[in-house]
Scaffold this active site. Structure first.
Site: not given
Length: 316
Positions: A72, A146, A148, A169, A172, A228, A275, A277
């Site tokens: 990020g 993406g 990940i 987003r 595809r 997030r 957090h 990961g």
């Protein structure tokens, strides 16, 4: 003026750094290692507060590249307004996929199979038997496909899931099947037994998981957030969890760190990890490889990898 590279890892611990730049070690300490005006390549300290990583940016008038060691970029993006046009921002694609994919599977399996309940029962010397849900034969929805998200699907395959649906987003096609656009998310949610959030935090995804999103999730579904915290509306999630209709496994929260007295700690059906990961033994070797590759490309004036945006060109 020297051409400085600021690294949050000691240059002595990174084999293969190209010759030419002067390497400065800075991991967010109060004192800067040198004049920020001489920095041409800035690697943002990892796992530090946003204000720490952004602090030198207003003085970096010569910087050409800002490199994060996270997937990020939300923690550094606001500070880019202080930079001149043409500065490239690169993320750490390729560094966190393995660790985050592992944790995602850990959270899913631990939640479905009731591992937190077993640990609590062990503390009391209780034998807690009974049937639990399996991951096998479940429908999984990955929101944010993406690198990940793809790594998470790679790790889902051996578990004999019934179906993996992918949302990003824009639409595809991948080797594994179609990626649906965000606009199709409402239709996909009711079919998912497990919903995994792996999307970047942007204006479009902030608060994406609101009361309407949660209401569309099927009874008994599991929400997993490795993205997030602000992607999820915490109040809306708490309200849904209190009904017992869904469960959640959260590696990120809003706020974060989660205050001791926050009701999310005690909400029914929640597993929380702090957090974690990315920060595993897999981080350092991959981070070092990324830095050597990027800096070699920079020194040799070759195209950089993982360029997310360029200041000025995108209105930043």
């Amino acid at each position: 003026m020297s051409a400085d590279v600021w690294l949050p890892l000691s240059p002595d611990d990174i084999d293969g750094l190209p010759e030419g730049p002067t390497y400065r070690f800075w991991d967010g300490e109060e004192e800067f290692p040198a004049d920020p005006a001489d920095c041409v390549f800035y690697v943002v300290p990892y796992m530090k507060a946003p204000e720490v990583g952004q602090r030198p940016l207003p003085q970096m008038g010569a910087v050409e590249v800002v490199q994060t060691l996270s997937a990020g970029i939300d923690h550094v993006e606001p500070g880019l307004k202080q930079l001149r046009p043409g500065v490239r921002l690169c993320n750490a694609r390729g560094v966190h996929e393995a660790s985050t994919g592992e944790l995602t599977l850990t959270l899913i399996l631990a939640s479905l199979r009731g591992i937190p309940d077993f640990v609590r029962a062990q503390d009391k010397g209780e034998w807690l038997g009974g049937f639990r849900p399996a991951l096998a034969d479940r429908n999984v929805l990955i929101v944010g496909y993406g690198s990940i998200g793809a790594a998470i699907e790679d790790r889902l395959v051996p578990f004999e899931v019934a179906r993996v649906a992918r949302v990003a987003r824009s639409a595809r096609t991948t080797a594994r099947g179609p990626v649906h656009p965000l606009t199709e998310l409402p239709a996909l949610l009711p079919e998912a037994d497990v919903v995994v959030l792996a999307t970047p935090l942007t204006e479009a995804t902030k608060g994406l998981v609101n009361s309407g999103f949660l209401a569309r999730m099927k009874d008994g579904a599991l929400l997993v957030n490795v993205a997030r915290g602000p992607v999820v509306d915490t109040k809306a999630l708490l309200a849904e969890l209190e009904t017992g209709r869904i469960t959640a496994a959260l590696d990120v929260t809003d706020p974060e760190p989660l205050p001791r007295e926050h009701p999310l700690w005690r909400a029914p059906g929640v597993l929380i990890s702090p957090h974690v990961g990315g920060p595993t033994s897999a981080f350092l070797p991959r981070a070092r490889r990324l830095l050597v590759d990027q800096l070699s490309r920079y020194v040799n004036r070759e195209p950089l990898r993982n360029v997310i945006l360029t200041t000025g060109a995108t209105g930043v």
